[in-house]
Design a protein around this motif. Structure first.
Motif, PDB file in Angstrom:
ATOM      1  N   TYR A 431       7.981  -3.948   2.995  1.00 13.68           N
ATOM      2  CA  TYR A 431       9.041  -3.768   4.105  1.00 13.68           C
ATOM      3  C   TYR A 431      10.406  -3.562   3.539  1.00 13.68           C
ATOM      4  O   TYR A 431      10.621  -3.440   2.344  1.00 13.68           O
ATOM      5  N   ARG A 432      11.245  -2.902   4.454  1.00 19.91           N
ATOM      6  CA  ARG A 432      12.561  -2.255   4.053  1.00 19.91           C
ATOM      7  C   ARG A 432      13.572  -3.534   3.791  1.00 19.91           C
ATOM      8  O   ARG A 432      13.734  -4.275   4.751  1.00 19.91           O
ATOM      9  N   LEU A 433      14.462  -3.323   2.729  1.00 18.31           N
ATOM     10  CA  LEU A 433      15.461  -4.133   2.439  1.00 18.31           C
ATOM     11  C   LEU A 433      16.760  -3.617   2.575  1.00 18.31           C
ATOM     12  O   LEU A 433      17.784  -4.458   3.128  1.00 18.31           O
ATOM     13  N   TYR A 434      16.953  -2.263   2.605  1.00 18.09           N
ATOM     14  CA  TYR A 434      18.164  -1.596   2.852  1.00 18.09           C
ATOM     15  C   TYR A 434      17.923  -0.343   3.295  1.00 18.09           C
ATOM     16  O   TYR A 434      16.959   0.322   2.543  1.00 18.09           O
ATOM     17  N   ASP A 435      18.587   0.284   4.232  1.00 18.42           N
ATOM     18  CA  ASP A 435      18.391   1.585   4.657  1.00 18.42           C
ATOM     19  C   ASP A 435      19.610   2.329   4.808  1.00 18.42           C
ATOM     20  O   ASP A 435      20.135   2.171   6.128  1.00 18.42           O
ATOM     21  N   ALA A 436      20.373   2.761   4.025  1.00 21.68           N
ATOM     22  CA  ALA A 436      21.655   3.349   4.203  1.00 21.68           C
ATOM     23  C   ALA A 436      22.843   2.494   5.026  1.00 21.68           C
ATOM     24  O   ALA A 436      23.448   3.384   5.826  1.00 21.68           O
ATOM     25  N   ASP A 437      22.660   1.250   4.823  1.00 19.87           N
ATOM     26  CA  ASP A 437      23.518   0.539   5.706  1.00 19.87           C
ATOM     27  C   ASP A 437      24.936   0.930   5.186  1.00 19.87           C
ATOM     28  O   ASP A 437      25.850   0.791   6.022  1.00 19.87           O
ATOM     29  N   ASP A 532       5.063   9.839  -1.148  1.00 18.20           N
ATOM     30  CA  ASP A 532       4.605   8.885  -0.335  1.00 18.20           C
ATOM     31  C   ASP A 532       3.862   7.642  -0.938  1.00 18.20           C
ATOM     32  O   ASP A 532       3.184   8.382  -1.933  1.00 18.20           O
ATOM     33  N   THR A 533       3.884   6.517  -0.547  1.00 25.37           N
ATOM     34  CA  THR A 533       3.479   5.417  -1.224  1.00 25.37           C
ATOM     35  C   THR A 533       1.889   5.187  -0.811  1.00 25.37           C
ATOM     36  O   THR A 533       1.248   4.348  -1.496  1.00 25.37           O
ATOM     37  N   GLY A 534       1.175   5.883   0.549  1.00 29.47           N
ATOM     38  CA  GLY A 534       0.277   5.378   0.917  1.00 29.47           C
ATOM     39  C   GLY A 534       0.114   4.358   1.864  1.00 29.47           C
ATOM     40  O   GLY A 534      -0.698   4.233   2.727  1.00 29.47           O
ATOM     41  N   LEU A 535       1.428   4.267   2.519  1.00 28.56           N
ATOM     42  CA  LEU A 535       1.629   3.136   3.691  1.00 28.56           C
ATOM     43  C   LEU A 535       3.015   3.607   4.113  1.00 28.56           C
ATOM     44  O   LEU A 535       4.006   3.390   3.461  1.00 28.56           O
ATOM     45  N   PHE A 536       3.011   4.049   5.506  1.00 27.40           N
ATOM     46  CA  PHE A 536       4.362   4.352   6.221  1.00 27.40           C
ATOM     47  C   PHE A 536       4.853   2.787   6.774  1.00 27.40           C
ATOM     48  O   PHE A 536       4.304   2.398   7.860  1.00 27.40           O
ATOM     49  N   LEU A 537       5.785   2.464   6.196  1.00 25.45           N
ATOM     50  CA  LEU A 537       6.217   0.914   6.698  1.00 25.45           C
ATOM     51  C   LEU A 537       6.836   0.763   8.019  1.00 25.45           C
ATOM     52  O   LEU A 537       6.664  -0.162   8.632  1.00 25.45           O
ATOM     53  N   ASP A 538       7.330   1.835   8.596  1.00 30.31           N
ATOM     54  CA  ASP A 538       8.013   1.970   9.753  1.00 30.31           C
ATOM     55  C   ASP A 538       6.853   2.185  11.015  1.00 30.31           C
ATOM     56  O   ASP A 538       7.232   1.595  11.998  1.00 30.31           O
ATOM     57  N   HIS A 539       5.429   2.283  10.528  1.00 28.17           N
ATOM     58  CA  HIS A 539       4.444   2.194  11.614  1.00 28.17           C
ATOM     59  C   HIS A 539       3.579   0.991  11.502  1.00 28.17           C
ATOM     60  O   HIS A 539       2.496   0.763  12.237  1.00 28.17           O
ATOM     61  N   PHE A 559      -5.695  12.548  11.803  1.00 27.57           N
ATOM     62  CA  PHE A 559      -4.513  12.713  10.858  1.00 27.57           C
ATOM     63  C   PHE A 559      -4.369  11.314  10.132  1.00 27.57           C
ATOM     64  O   PHE A 559      -3.477  10.789  10.228  1.00 27.57           O
ATOM     65  N   ALA A 560      -5.425  10.813   9.545  1.00 29.95           N
ATOM     66  CA  ALA A 560      -5.498   9.121   9.404  1.00 29.95           C
ATOM     67  C   ALA A 560      -4.794   9.020   8.066  1.00 29.95           C
ATOM     68  O   ALA A 560      -4.275   7.919   7.880  1.00 29.95           O
ATOM     69  N   TYR A 561      -4.324   9.855   7.317  1.00 31.12           N
ATOM     70  CA  TYR A 561      -3.491   9.539   5.838  1.00 31.12           C
ATOM     71  C   TYR A 561      -4.591   8.623   5.186  1.00 31.12           C
ATOM     72  O   TYR A 561      -5.714   8.968   4.976  1.00 31.12           O
ATOM     73  N   THR A 562      -4.169   7.427   4.915  1.00 32.56           N
ATOM     74  CA  THR A 562      -4.889   6.632   3.839  1.00 32.56           C
ATOM     75  C   THR A 562      -5.774   5.538   4.767  1.00 32.56           C
ATOM     76  O   THR A 562      -6.378   4.760   4.306  1.00 32.56           O
ATOM     77  N   GLY A 563      -5.663   5.700   6.053  1.00 37.49           N
ATOM     78  CA  GLY A 563      -6.606   4.948   7.135  1.00 37.49           C
ATOM     79  C   GLY A 563      -6.245   3.335   7.071  1.00 37.49           C
ATOM     80  O   GLY A 563      -7.082   2.672   7.488  1.00 37.49           O
ATOM     81  N   SER A 564      -5.017   3.441   7.066  1.00 38.61           N
ATOM     82  CA  SER A 564      -4.425   2.000   7.203  1.00 38.61           C
ATOM     83  C   SER A 564      -4.759   1.445   8.496  1.00 38.61           C
ATOM     84  O   SER A 564      -4.733   0.386   8.940  1.00 38.61           O
ATOM     85  N   ALA A 565      -4.481   2.308   9.614  1.00 38.37           N
ATOM     86  CA  ALA A 565      -4.610   2.028  10.985  1.00 38.37           C
ATOM     87  C   ALA A 565      -5.991   1.668  11.361  1.00 38.37           C
ATOM     88  O   ALA A 565      -6.724   0.761  12.166  1.00 38.37           O
ATOM     89  N   THR A 566      -6.896   2.205  10.600  1.00 35.55           N
ATOM     90  CA  THR A 566      -8.465   1.969  10.601  1.00 35.55           C
ATOM     91  C   THR A 566      -8.721   0.702  10.105  1.00 35.55           C
ATOM     92  O   THR A 566      -9.472   0.024  10.860  1.00 35.55           O
ATOM     93  N   ILE A 567      -8.209   0.265   9.207  1.00 37.36           N
ATOM     94  CA  ILE A 567      -8.336  -1.144   8.705  1.00 37.36           C
ATOM     95  C   ILE A 567      -7.840  -2.209   9.535  1.00 37.36           C
ATOM     96  O   ILE A 567      -8.730  -2.977  10.078  1.00 37.36           O
ATOM     97  N   HIS A 568      -6.967  -2.118  10.338  1.00 39.97           N
ATOM     98  CA  HIS A 568      -6.410  -2.932  11.223  1.00 39.97           C
ATOM     99  C   HIS A 568      -7.459  -2.881  12.623  1.00 39.97           C
ATOM    100  O   HIS A 568      -8.036  -3.930  13.170  1.00 39.97           O
TER     101      HIS A 568
END
Length: 719
Positions: A431-437, A532-539, A559-568
């Motif tokens: 998860y994100r801890l800081y985003d240009a706060d 990218d890391t293989g996982l889009f945290l904002d999704h 356009f599945a990228y690394t298939g994380s939505a498929t896993i869910h």
């Protein structure tokens, strides 16, 4: 009356003044500085002393011929007419070092060839045997320098370059030249007889050069071959006299040796090399070595005042420096804690890293280390540095009464306190801890289990590059301290707007994969090899929603990228899943995600294909489709370019064709300012509900436009 001759000693740029002073001390010569060296006038005894004792000269040359040339024929004529037989015997091998070009002689190899031809032809015309060229170990080196039409031809009296002292057997990575190491010692302010400590000594060159100075060991005392041995003007008697004097001086210094040198290094193998180098250099009895981490550095001579000298590691790419930022920060802290009242002199190829020491420099010098522009800074470590304390959340970055990255550190600590409890309740550890706060620290900080990723957003053009870089270094230092993450588990990335296939650019090949948990799913991530890391945290919420919706349904992830939505979807009981992406790398990644979650390929199919082409040819129908296309792509593997704003209606038209009558499309993209074409949708008989706000996770609330998401279904009257 002793005949005097003018010689030229070359050195690295910036060391000319130091070399002048050294030559005056060694030879009592009359010296004149030139670019890249020093002209010095002395007798033959003086030049022998310079060759044997100079620690800063790269080569010492005897000028033979100075003239003007305007063509290669002029060059050849000048060389062939010189009396080479007075210089060396044709039975001796020779080699030509040619430096410089002009409009007629544009390549140094060509210039060297013409000089070589002139020398060979001279001997043959005089009836001598043709001399042989030896590139590896010549008896005679001819040095030629061409500056526009000005030509200087010299005999290199050194032979091999003078930085080659002969004591280094194995140098390890990125060694300092011995001449540069000697210059660093001379500039450091260290005095003979005082303590010298190198906390990251590597192969020991700095300490060895200093120890040889203290022991009055001539730097070239062990050299086996010289460039003047084949010179017909060489006087063996004079040379022996100079050499014997150097040996006697060394012996006299051994009467009362002072073991005032101490070297630390983390790598025991490098230390073993340093010990052997010191043995070869004749100073092993003066230097103590100890394996140790700079984070635990202790003053080995607490009762004395001395000098710390160091050439810490530095990287050329900013992306390789998180551990270096931590290293310099910790090093600065240990200097203040352990070496109060001492002097320190640090040499680095990245001045910004020296700022991480949090010490105020008294002097600084510029230098070259090979092609790298470097800086050496001298510091006095005040007694007060030990006593300074602060109650601020990031006390390690206190510097000269100013708060360094203080606001950022406080905000990050506050966010962590809020997010950690929430993430644990959610069952997520990415998860994100800081985003240009804070505007001054324009970056994002993400946690992936026990790893941290710092992503720098590209700074506006009106922000000074050096200032932005220093803020980033400060922020990384703060992040390391506030999070407590190990330095090798912090990854730094410079984040810029990507076009086309740049998001798939390979950065490294470390293969450092580990998995994170997300609402019961396990997903592989790789923080170092790609942008990218293989996982889009904002999704994250979108994936959770898709998983819930997929229960008992046929599911397509396009356009599945690394298939994380498929896993869910599969974990939540989808009847079947179909995953399509153009990248074979990401399809393999998706397969590994399936395997990690014990999901078989029997009901979870993977297709590597151009997604648009695959869609056009698809004859199946699906009850739930998740599509998250790129904003733009012009991949060579696609027939045409893709623009999500321009082409989304055509995409949805094709998706409608394979959607069941009661089916649902979850359409998402990350284009800022994306506008859904409702008129085009109506013509297709589709409805769209904007659920962007519902799919925005808590950790991305500051960035509501990071993505947009839509639920698209058939219009009821069309059923």
């Amino acid at each position: 009356m002793t005949t005097k001759t003018t010689y030229f000693a070359t050195t690295a740029r910036g060391f000319e003044e130091m070399l002048k002073s050294e030559l005056e001390q060694i030879t009592d010569a009359q010296c004149k500085i030139a670019q890249g060296g020093v002209h010095f006038t002395t007798d033959q005894t003086g030049v022998y002393k310079a060759l044997l004792h100079s620690r800063l000269a790269s080569r010492i040359l005897l000028p033979l011929l100075q003239t003007k040339i305007f063509s290669d024929s002029d060059l050849y004529a000048s060389i062939v007419s010189y009396q080479w037989a007075d210089l060396f015997d044709p039975r001796d091998t020779f080699f030509v070092d040619f430096n410089g070009t002009n409009q007629e002689i544009r390549h140094t190899q060509f210039g060297a060839m013409r000089v070589k031809d002139g020398i060979v032809d001279y001997f043959e015309r005089k009836g001598f045997a043709r001399p042989t060229v030896d590139k590896i170990n010549p008896d005679v080196r001819i040095h030629v320098y061409l500056d526009r039409e000005n030509l200087v031809v010299s005999l290199d009296l050194s032979g091999d370059a003078l930085h080659i002292r002969g004591y280094r057997e194995d140098t390890g990575k990125a060694p300092l030249r011995e001449t540069l190491a000697a210059a660093i010692i001379l500039r450091s302010g260290w005095k003979k007889g005082t303590v010298l400590v190198d906390p990251m000594c590597g192969s020991g060159t700095l300490l060895i050069e200093a120890a040889q100075m203290q022991a009055n060991i001539a730097p070239q005392i062990n050299r086996q071959k010289w460039g003047f041995y084949a010179w017909k003007g060489h006087s063996q008697a004079l040379w022996k006299h100079v050499f014997d004097q150097a040996v006697e001086l060394q012996k006299n210094s051994e009467i009362s040796p002072l073991a005032n040198f101490y070297g630390f290094d983390l790598d025991h193998r490098v230390l073993a090399k340093a010990q052997q180098n010191a043995e070869n250099a004749g100073v092993a009895h003066l230097i103590q070595w100890q394996q140790g981490d700079v984070a635990a550095l202790k003053n080995p001579f607490p009762e004395q005042i001395g000098t710390v000298v160091c050439n810490p590691p530095y990287g050329e790419r900013l992306g390789t420096t998180p551990a270096l930022i931590a290293l310099y920060s910790v090093f600065g802290q240990r200097l203040k804690q352990q070496f109060a009242g001492w002097n320190a002199s640090i040499f680095s190829g990245e001045p910004e890293l020296l700022n991480c020491l949090r010490l105020r420099s008294a002097r600084q010098f510029k230098a070259k280390n090979g092609p790298l522009d470097c800086v050496q800074k001298n510091y006095f470590i005040s007694d007060r540095a030990v006593e300074q304390k602060t109650d601020l959340v990031f006390e390690q970055t206190a510097h000269a009464g100013k708060d360094v990255a203080q606001d950022f550190a406080n905000r990050l600590a506050k966010n962590i306190k809020k997010m950690e409890k929430w993430a644990k309740q959610q069952g997520i550890d990415a998860y994100r801890l800081y985003d240009a706060d804070l505007p001054e620290y324009n970056l994002a900080v993400d946690r992936y289990a026990d790893h941290i990723v710092v992503q720098e957003y590209a700074a506006p053009k009106n922000i000074d590059e050096n200032k932005a870089r220093q803020r980033l270094l400060d922020a990384v230092s703060a992040t390391l301290y506030v999070t407590g993450v190990e330095t090798n588990k912090l990854v730094l990335k410079v984040r810029q707007k990507q076009k086309g296939t740049n998001q798939y650019e390979k950065l490294a090949n470390k293969g450092d994969y580990f998995y994170v948990n997300e609402y019961g799913a396990k997903l592989w991530v790789n923080l170092t090899d790609y942008l990218d890391t293989g996982l889009f945290l904002d999704h994250r919420l979108t994936r959770k929603m898709v998983g819930t919706m997929a229960k008992g349904k046929t599911f397509l992830n396009l356009f599945a990228y690394t298939g994380s939505a498929t896993i869910h979807a599969a974990l939540n009981g989808a009847k079947s899943t179909t995953t399509v992406d153009m990248s074979n790398t990401y399809l393999n990644w998706a397969e590994q995600n399936l395997e990690l979650n014990n999901l078989s390929l029997r009901h979870n199919r993977l297709f590597q294909a151009d997604c648009l082409q695959w869609l056009a040819e698809c004859r199946e129908r699906f009850e739930l489709i998740f599509v998250d296309p790129p904003t733009f792509s012009n991949s060579k593997r696609m027939e045409n370019s893709w623009d999500v704003q321009r082409d989304h209606i055509e995409l949805l038209k094709q998706l409608k064709r394979i959607l069941t009558n009661d089916g649902t499309i979850v359409f998402s993209n990350n284009k800022r300012g994306f506008k859904m074409d409702f008129e085009g949708l109506a013509q297709l008989g589709l409805n769209a509900e904007n659920i962007s706000h519902k799919t925005l996770p808590l950790d991305f609330e500051r960035n509501p436009h990071i993505h947009n998401c839509w639920i698209i279904t058939h219009q009821k009257e069309q059923l």
